[in-house]
Design an enzyme around this catalytic site. Structure first.
Site, mmCIF file in Angstrom:
data_model
loop_
_atom_site.group_PDB
_atom_site.id
_atom_site.type_symbol
_atom_site.label_atom_id
_atom_site.label_comp_id
_atom_site.label_asym_id
_atom_site.label_seq_id
_atom_site.Cartn_x
_atom_site.Cartn_y
_atom_site.Cartn_z
ATOM 1 N N GLY A 13 0.826 -1.210 0.000
ATOM 2 C CA GLY A 13 0.000 0.000 0.000
ATOM 3 C C GLY A 13 0.852 1.248 0.000
ATOM 4 O O GLY A 13 0.520 2.250 0.627
ATOM 5 N N SER A 15 1.594 3.353 -2.369
ATOM 6 C CA SER A 15 1.363 4.372 -3.395
ATOM 7 C C SER A 15 0.924 5.716 -2.831
ATOM 8 O O SER A 15 1.085 6.748 -3.479
ATOM 9 C CB SER A 15 0.325 3.879 -4.410
ATOM 10 N N ASP A 63 -1.614 -6.740 -6.480
ATOM 11 C CA ASP A 63 -2.794 -6.694 -5.629
ATOM 12 C C ASP A 63 -2.577 -7.698 -4.500
ATOM 13 O O ASP A 63 -2.512 -8.913 -4.738
ATOM 14 C CB ASP A 63 -4.043 -7.058 -6.440
ATOM 15 N N VAL A 64 -2.458 -7.206 -3.263
ATOM 16 C CA VAL A 64 -2.108 -8.102 -2.147
ATOM 17 C C VAL A 64 -3.213 -9.092 -1.818
ATOM 18 O O VAL A 64 -2.969 -10.071 -1.109
ATOM 19 C CB VAL A 64 -1.734 -7.295 -0.875
ATOM 20 N N SER A 142 -5.852 -0.598 13.136
ATOM 21 C CA SER A 142 -6.592 0.652 13.355
ATOM 22 C C SER A 142 -7.212 0.606 14.736
ATOM 23 O O SER A 142 -7.524 -0.479 15.251
ATOM 24 C CB SER A 142 -7.701 0.802 12.300
ATOM 25 N N TYR A 155 -14.598 -3.485 8.116
ATOM 26 C CA TYR A 155 -13.275 -2.903 8.388
ATOM 27 C C TYR A 155 -12.813 -3.237 9.805
ATOM 28 O O TYR A 155 -11.671 -3.649 10.025
ATOM 29 C CB TYR A 155 -13.345 -1.385 8.190
ATOM 30 N N ALA A 157 -13.757 -5.754 11.671
ATOM 31 C CA ALA A 157 -13.469 -7.182 11.751
ATOM 32 C C ALA A 157 -12.092 -7.493 11.166
ATOM 33 O O ALA A 157 -11.330 -8.289 11.733
ATOM 34 C CB ALA A 157 -14.546 -7.984 11.020
ATOM 35 N N LYS A 159 -9.510 -5.478 10.937
ATOM 36 C CA LYS A 159 -8.438 -4.909 11.748
ATOM 37 C C LYS A 159 -8.313 -5.609 13.108
ATOM 38 O O LYS A 159 -7.209 -5.770 13.632
ATOM 39 C CB LYS A 159 -8.667 -3.409 11.931
#
Length: 248
Positions: A13, A15, A63-64, A142, A155, A157, A159
């Site tokens: 990530g 970029s 794309d991870v 997060s 999101y 879940a 994190k």
């Protein structure tokens, strides 16, 4: 202090936002940084910027959430550099919606990038790190993974899962000289948070004891510390970098 010269680091990530800043800070501290992101033109610009600043960097467009593509990218990096010392799993997306309106596609895309992507990255580097008896894995989670947040069940879940996975893997590899930790950012001034409406921004600011928004550098310097020799007795931890938001 915090010198990581000669280390090979992968930042996903990379970029924009936090990932871009982490890559720049690690390179300034001596690491050769491999920048991974889907948007090729942005990571090419980043690598050129690092090199102009006399840093060492390469890029891989990937794309991870694609396990084969991510594994192949890591294997290429290991083949080219002989090792991976540092992995920063930073890539993440949001697809916000209340539970009653959240689609299965919104759920799966967030889990696949934020949680599965980190799993693929760790699985790909761990054998090399164990062989070298050294490694620093840093997962960007997060505070939402700790507190939850309405409209972000997917999101949160992803994190929260990242925190649990970090603790488990830290127990597995600690005897091999590998540390695995999380950084949990609060409200950081990035492209992702720029989209928040003004009333939401003001409400969030009122709940931050330091009374200000964080900067990507706040996360990047925490990552640098965890990647350094000075942090060699820290593992399985989640460091919140949130201006005190989580205590308020």
């Amino acid at each position: 202090m915090f010198d990581i010269s000669g280390k090979i680091a992968i930042v996903t990530g990379a970029s924009q936002g936090i990932g871009r800043t982490i890559a720049k800070i690690l390179s300034k501290s001596g690491a050769h940084v491999i920048c991974i992101a889907r948007t090729e033109n942005k990571i090419i610009d980043l690598v050129e910027e690092i090199r102009k600043d006399n840093g060492l960097a390469d890029y891989i467009s990937c794309d991870v959430s694609d396990s084969d593509a991510f594994s192949n990218s890591v294997n290429t990096a290991i083949k080219d550099h002989g090792k991976i010392d540092i992995l920063i799993n930073n890539a993440g997306i949001t697809r916000d919606a209340l539970l009653m309106r959240m689609t299965e596609d919104q759920w799966e895309k967030v889990i696949n990038t934020n949680l599965k992507g980190a799993f693929y990255g760790m699985k790909s580097v761990i054998r090399s790190m164990m062989k070298n008896k050294f490694g620093r894995i840093i997962n960007i989670t997060s505070i939402v993974g700790i507190t939850g947040n309405a409209g972000q069940a997917n999101y949160a879940a992803s994190k929260a899962g990242l925190i649990g996975m970090t603790q488990s893997i830290a127990k597995e590899v600690g005897s091999r000289g590998i540390t695995v930790n999380c950084i949990a950012p609060g409200w950081i001034d990035t492209e992702m948070t720029d989209e928040l409406p003004e009333n939401s921004k003001n409400a969030l600011l009122d709940r931050i004891p330091l009374g200000k928004i964080g900067k990507p550098e706040d996360i990047a310097y925490t990552a640098l510390f965890l990647a350094s020799n000075e942090a060699n007795y820290i593992t399985g931890q989640t460091i919140t970098v949130d201006g005190g938001r989580i205590i308020n």
